[in-house]
Write an enzyme that holds these catalytic residues in place. Structure first.
Site, PDB file in Angstrom:
ATOM      1  N   HIS A  79      -0.530  53.797 -38.617  1.00 20.20           N
ATOM      2  CA  HIS A  79       0.803  53.507 -39.187  1.00 20.20           C
ATOM      3  C   HIS A  79       1.369  54.841 -39.657  1.00 20.20           C
ATOM      4  CE1 HIS A  79       3.811  51.753 -41.763  1.00 20.20           C
ATOM      5  NE2 HIS A  79       3.072  51.588 -42.831  1.00 20.20           N
ATOM      6  N   GLU A  81       3.695  55.503 -41.967  1.00 17.03           N
ATOM      7  CA  GLU A  81       4.221  55.686 -43.323  1.00 17.03           C
ATOM      8  C   GLU A  81       3.405  56.784 -44.017  1.00 17.03           C
ATOM      9  OE1 GLU A  81       4.912  52.061 -45.530  1.00 17.03           O
ATOM     10  OE2 GLU A  81       6.440  53.066 -46.718  1.00 17.03           O
ATOM     11  N   ASP A  83       2.126  57.551 -46.780  1.00 11.27           N
ATOM     12  CA  ASP A  83       0.946  57.364 -47.633  1.00 11.27           C
ATOM     13  C   ASP A  83      -0.333  57.363 -46.801  1.00 11.27           C
ATOM     14  OD1 ASP A  83       2.230  54.987 -46.750  1.00 11.27           O
ATOM     15  OD2 ASP A  83       1.062  53.746 -48.120  1.00 11.27           O
ATOM     16  N   ASP A 164      -2.311  48.538 -43.802  1.00 13.12           N
ATOM     17  CA  ASP A 164      -1.711  47.942 -45.009  1.00 13.12           C
ATOM     18  C   ASP A 164      -2.142  46.494 -45.257  1.00 13.12           C
ATOM     19  OD1 ASP A 164      -0.171  50.013 -46.110  1.00 13.12           O
ATOM     20  OD2 ASP A 164       1.491  49.642 -44.744  1.00 13.12           O
ATOM     21  N   HIS A 225      -5.405  50.426 -48.546  1.00 18.81           N
ATOM     22  CA  HIS A 225      -5.190  50.516 -50.001  1.00 18.81           C
ATOM     23  C   HIS A 225      -6.173  49.596 -50.713  1.00 18.81           C
ATOM     24  CE1 HIS A 225      -1.380  52.664 -49.623  1.00 18.81           C
ATOM     25  NE2 HIS A 225      -0.922  51.748 -48.812  1.00 18.81           N
TER      26      HIS A 225
HETATM   27 FE1  FEO Z   1       3.286  50.830 -45.073  1.00 19.22          FE
HETATM   28 FE2  FEO Z   1       0.720  51.841 -47.149  1.00 19.22          FE
HETATM   29  O1  FEO Z   1       2.202  52.036 -46.027  1.00 19.22           O
END
Ligand code: FEO
Length: 396
Positions: A79, A81, A83, A164, A225
């Protein structure tokens, strides 16, 4: 410190204990977060995801404690993004011969972020990458959370790395779900789902069906995460099915703003009526409440009441961030109503009803409005509204 998940498989991410706002300032993270990345050492060496750029040095130290980055053969970017991809430039400098594996949509978003000429290969659902004893299998998962999102599955150790999905913004000392407080864990997992994934609920249900149909054994779910689901890993999949079904409980949320207490007094009168009807509920003053925490309560509840006095022909501005956020989440199966005091023109409740409808919330009663401070009969009407809507929410 790197943590071993299975022989040859390590977590090399970063625990960010201090972060309190995420996605810029969009999301509150009261318990911090983590940026999870994983190294797999087989005949080939793979890094799955990286960490947010500002935490790059800590991430690289964890990576180096497990493997010489120059020996990495494949880097999987599930992904784009930042982070998760923010440390890609540093990683790709350290292993310039590595192939970067991305989804087909990632083949647009990763170059769009980094404008670098990396050796990149796009994969699609079902593609398999042999590593030696084991292999990676890829499953595209568009909109969980961006169109480029992808799940990576490691055979042999049966570890699903869904980026995610199934994550939590939750900084902890332990890396596994059996090492942390279960109440905190599920509170953070639900907050994450409600605030981030709700609009994609139908896709969540379909993707879970697709995954289950593959009949892949799953010993761990290692998201990008929060903690890794090691004990009973499919419990979070089952929770996602429940959340994605959006069958809210017979509960209510009253959220309001108030200048001189008139609309607040009505909020409390409605609350008293709801209590008389036996409906559990929460009341929030929008100006002093966390948007994301209120959103979780709205996500759980069948009934939503918005209140604001009329101000300059519109609404008090502090309730607007919540209204806009909830509108974007496109929640389902909710009913609502509005209320608000006025002095002169009285547009507030009508505007709130329009916002409820734009959010997909069925307005089941005309809004309550009254001039100036509520009189006893106004407050009685508020209690009656609470009782009436309370009865409705219990019977639906
Ligand atoms: Fe959609 Fe943890 O970024």
């Amino acid at each position: 410190m790197a943590v071993e998940l299975a022989p040859g498989v390590h977590w090399v991410g970063v625990v960010d204990w201090g972060i309190r706002r995420f996605h810029g300032h969009e999301l509150s993270t009261h318990r911090g977060t983590t940026y999870n990345a994983y190294v797999i050492r087989d005949e080939k060496t793979v890094l799955v995801d990286t960490a947010w750029g500002p935490r790059e040095q800590e991430f690289l130290a964890h990576l180096r404690s497990v493997v010489d980055p120059a020996t990495i053969d494949y880097v999987v970017a599930n992904h784009a993004e930042p982070d998760h991809s923010g440390s890609l430039p540093a990683v790709m400098r350290l292993c310039p011969r590595a192939t970067l594996i991305v989804s087909r949509a990632g083949a647009q978003s990763i170059p769009g972020h980094y404008h670098a000429s990396w050796n990149m290969r796009a994969v699609k659902t079902g593609d398999r990458l042999p590593l030696g004893r084991n292999a990676l299998v890829f499953v595209e998962a568009p909109l969980l959370h961006w169109p480029d999102s992808m799940f990576t599955y490691l055979t042999g150790h049966n570890i699903l790395m869904p980026n995610d999905a199934f994550g939590q913004h939750y900084a902890t000392a332990g890396r596994f779900n059996d090492e942390v407080d279960t109440g905190e864990l599920f509170a953070e997992a639900e907050k994450y789902y409600a605030n981030i994934l709700t609009p994609f609920s139908e896709r969540v249900l379909k993707k879970i069906e697709e995954l289950l149909a593959l009949n892949l054994p799953v010993d761990m779910i290692a998201p990008s995460h929060g903690v890794i689901w090691r004990r009973d890993p499919l419990q979070i999949v089952q929770r996602y099915q429940e959340w994605a079904a959006q069958r809210p409980a017979p509960r209510a949320v009253v959220v309001y703003d108030s200048m001189w207490g008139a609309t607040e007094r009505m909020a409390l009168a409605i609350s008293a009526g709801l209590a008389e009807a036996g409906v559990d509920h929460k009341v929030f003053h929008a100006a002093v409440s966390d948007v994301n925490d209120v959103t979780v309560e709205i996500f759980r509840a069948r009934l939503v009441l918005y209140g604001s006095p009329t101000h300059n022909g519109g609404l008090l501005s502090s309730i607007m961030p919540l209204i806009e956020h909830v509108k974007g989440l496109r929640m389902k199966n909710k009913i609502g109503a509005a209320f608000g005091s006025y002095g002169w023109s009285g547009e507030g409740p009508g505007l709130l009803e329009a916002h409820l409808r734009d959010s997909g919330i069925e307005v089941v009663r005309a809004g309550l409005r009254w001039k100036w401070q509520p009189a006893e009969d106004d407050l009685a009407a508020g209690r009656a509204l609470g009782r009436e809507l309370g009865a409705l929410v219990r019977e639906r």
